[in-house]
Design an enzyme around this catalytic site. Structure first.
Site, PDB file in Angstrom:
ATOM      1  N   ASN A   1     -76.511  66.806  -7.236  1.00  0.00           N
ATOM      2  CA  ASN A   1     -77.344  65.965  -6.547  1.00  0.00           C
ATOM      3  C   ASN A   1     -76.266  64.599  -6.479  1.00  0.00           C
ATOM      4  O   ASN A   1     -75.384  64.414  -7.166  1.00  0.00           O
ATOM      5  CB  ASN A   1     -78.454  65.249  -7.427  1.00  0.00           C
ATOM      6  CG  ASN A   1     -79.609  66.326  -7.454  1.00  0.00           C
ATOM      7  OD1 ASN A   1     -79.641  67.584  -6.735  1.00  0.00           O
ATOM      8  ND2 ASN A   1     -80.435  66.324  -8.276  1.00  0.00           N
TER       9      ASN A   1
ATOM     10  N   GLY B   1     -77.498  65.434 -10.593  1.00  0.00           N
ATOM     11  CA  GLY B   1     -78.048  66.556 -10.789  1.00  0.00           C
ATOM     12  C   GLY B   1     -77.832  66.920 -12.156  1.00  0.00           C
ATOM     13  O   GLY B   1     -76.671  66.944 -12.704  1.00  0.00           O
TER      14      GLY B   1
ATOM     15  N   GLY C   1     -77.279  69.952 -13.236  1.00  0.00           N
ATOM     16  CA  GLY C   1     -76.430  70.923 -13.471  1.00  0.00           C
ATOM     17  C   GLY C   1     -74.750  70.276 -13.313  1.00  0.00           C
ATOM     18  O   GLY C   1     -73.977  70.508 -14.300  1.00  0.00           O
TER      19      GLY C   1
ATOM     20  N   ASP D   1     -78.430  65.384 -20.458  1.00  0.00           N
ATOM     21  CA  ASP D   1     -77.562  66.238 -19.912  1.00  0.00           C
ATOM     22  C   ASP D   1     -76.232  66.210 -20.701  1.00  0.00           C
ATOM     23  O   ASP D   1     -75.384  67.019 -20.914  1.00  0.00           O
ATOM     24  CB  ASP D   1     -77.286  66.140 -18.495  1.00  0.00           C
ATOM     25  CG  ASP D   1     -78.701  66.465 -17.763  1.00  0.00           C
ATOM     26  OD1 ASP D   1     -79.214  67.299 -18.172  1.00  0.00           O
ATOM     27  OD2 ASP D   1     -78.720  65.502 -16.713  1.00  0.00           O
TER      28      ASP D   1
ATOM     29  N   ARG E   1     -73.728  52.934 -21.096  1.00  0.00           N
ATOM     30  CA  ARG E   1     -73.104  52.712 -19.751  1.00  0.00           C
ATOM     31  C   ARG E   1     -73.734  53.093 -18.631  1.00  0.00           C
ATOM     32  O   ARG E   1     -74.702  53.887 -19.010  1.00  0.00           O
ATOM     33  CB  ARG E   1     -71.661  53.325 -19.816  1.00  0.00           C
ATOM     34  CG  ARG E   1     -70.695  52.790 -20.821  1.00  0.00           C
ATOM     35  CD  ARG E   1     -69.607  53.848 -21.237  1.00  0.00           C
ATOM     36  NE  ARG E   1     -68.584  53.019 -21.920  1.00  0.00           N
ATOM     37  CZ  ARG E   1     -68.713  52.967 -23.121  1.00  0.00           C
ATOM     38  NH1 ARG E   1     -69.825  52.832 -23.850  1.00  0.00           N
ATOM     39  NH2 ARG E   1     -67.682  52.133 -23.871  1.00  0.00           N
TER      40      ARG E   1
ATOM     41  N   GLY F   1     -75.269  54.474 -15.245  1.00  0.00           N
ATOM     42  CA  GLY F   1     -75.145  55.993 -14.601  1.00  0.00           C
ATOM     43  C   GLY F   1     -75.206  57.040 -15.608  1.00  0.00           C
ATOM     44  O   GLY F   1     -75.191  57.083 -16.753  1.00  0.00           O
TER      45      GLY F   1
END
Length: 308
Positions: free
Chosen positions: A23, A51, A53, A260, A293, A295
């Protein structure tokens, strides 16, 4: 049509193959989350690669694993952003297709507290099919660990899990976003990784004890299970019984993609031959680093970065 590969030193061998979503993340910063029907002024916005993945693939690659990903992007301008960190991390993009239409997009609202809300529009991820996985059979069979999440069609996840298991590749299943899964798929997971909400969906109820929930998840068929608890660390259950691990204390700036980061680092550790508990302990430190951080992928540490 596939995407351009870019330079990959040492291409050819794979430790971790990720079958999952790619994504672009549109991150909007606000002082607080809006109430239903309320309009707020944001303080900034930025578009970043994301995303689940792709996040997990980048996290694993930055921990030293040789990584390939099976997925899809669209033919819109977001595709370049979505693939940028994968390319920078030398992830093998051979099996990422470029399809007609929109790249997957996540709209992330990030509050000053570091907590976020996320709305995901699947876009090209809906076109990651069983045939997409079949074309990557050789890579799946050669990898040590195959990682999957649930931002692509469930039949594709089921097919990838069966294919990996058939070839002796360890299946790491991150059952997120939360959805019910067939027991036949759960039986292939080693480990199954979920947060408390996802565990409740799989079990059909909220469990009073996360540790008991992890044990009960193995009762559904998973060989091992981990329930992540954010700042409280994790609990798990494997062949040797229950275990728990604390998370390092850090000041959170952005929790986007922390789960993730954990999954990707865990996959890298397992692929390197670490026992589940040792790999999990390292992965909690990687996840803790990531929340300090902004993001998802941009926040993931490399081998030289000091972990908390």
């Amino acid at each position: 049509m596939g995407v351009s590969q870019g330079h990959r030193p040492g291409a050819g061998a794979t430790d971790v193959v990720v079958v999952g979503s790619v994504n672009a993340d549109l991150v909007v910063r606000v002082d607080r989350h809006p109430s239903p029907g309320e309009t707020l002024l944001g303080t900034s916005s930025v578009t970043l690669p994301g995303g689940k993945g792709a996040n997990q693939a980048v996290a694993a690659a930055r921990q030293g694993a040789r990584v390939a990903i099976v997925g899809a992007v669209g033919d819109d301008p977001y595709a370049h952003v979505a693939l940028s960190a994968l390319r920078a991390a030398d992830v093998d993009l051979t099996h990422v297709a470029q399809v007609t239409g929109a790249t997957g997009l996540a709209v992330v609202t990030l509050a000053a507290s570091g907590e976020n809300t996320i709305v995901v529009v699947p876009g090209a991820n809906a076109q990651v099919t069983e045939s997409s996985v079949a074309t990557a059979t050789e890579v799946v069979a050669a990898a040590a660990v195959c990682v999957m999440q649930l931002e692509i069609p469930l039949p594709t996840v089921e097919h990838a899990a069966r294919l990996a298991h058939h070839h002796g590749t360890r299946v790491l299943l991150n059952a997120a976003p939360a959805t019910a899964l067939p027991r036949a798929v759960l039986r292939l997971a080693d480990p199954l990784v979920v947060n408390e909400h996802e565990a409740a969906v799989l079990l059909g109820r909220v469990h009073d004890s996360p540790a008991a929930a992890a044990h009960e998840l193995t009762g559904l068929g998973a060989r091992s299970a981990i329930v992540t608890l954010g700042a409280a660390g994790l609990v798990g259950h494997d062949d040797d019984g229950a275990f728990s691990l604390p998370a390092p204390a850090v000041t959170a700036v952005d929790t986007t993609g922390a789960g993730d980061a954990f999954v990707g680092a865990l996959a890298a550790g397992l692929a390197a031959g670490q026992p589940l508990r040792a790999a999990s302990a390292h992965a909690t430190r990687v996840a803790a680093y990531s929340v300090t951080r902004l993001g998802a992928q941009p926040s993931y540490p490399g081998p030289a970065d000091p972990l908390p």
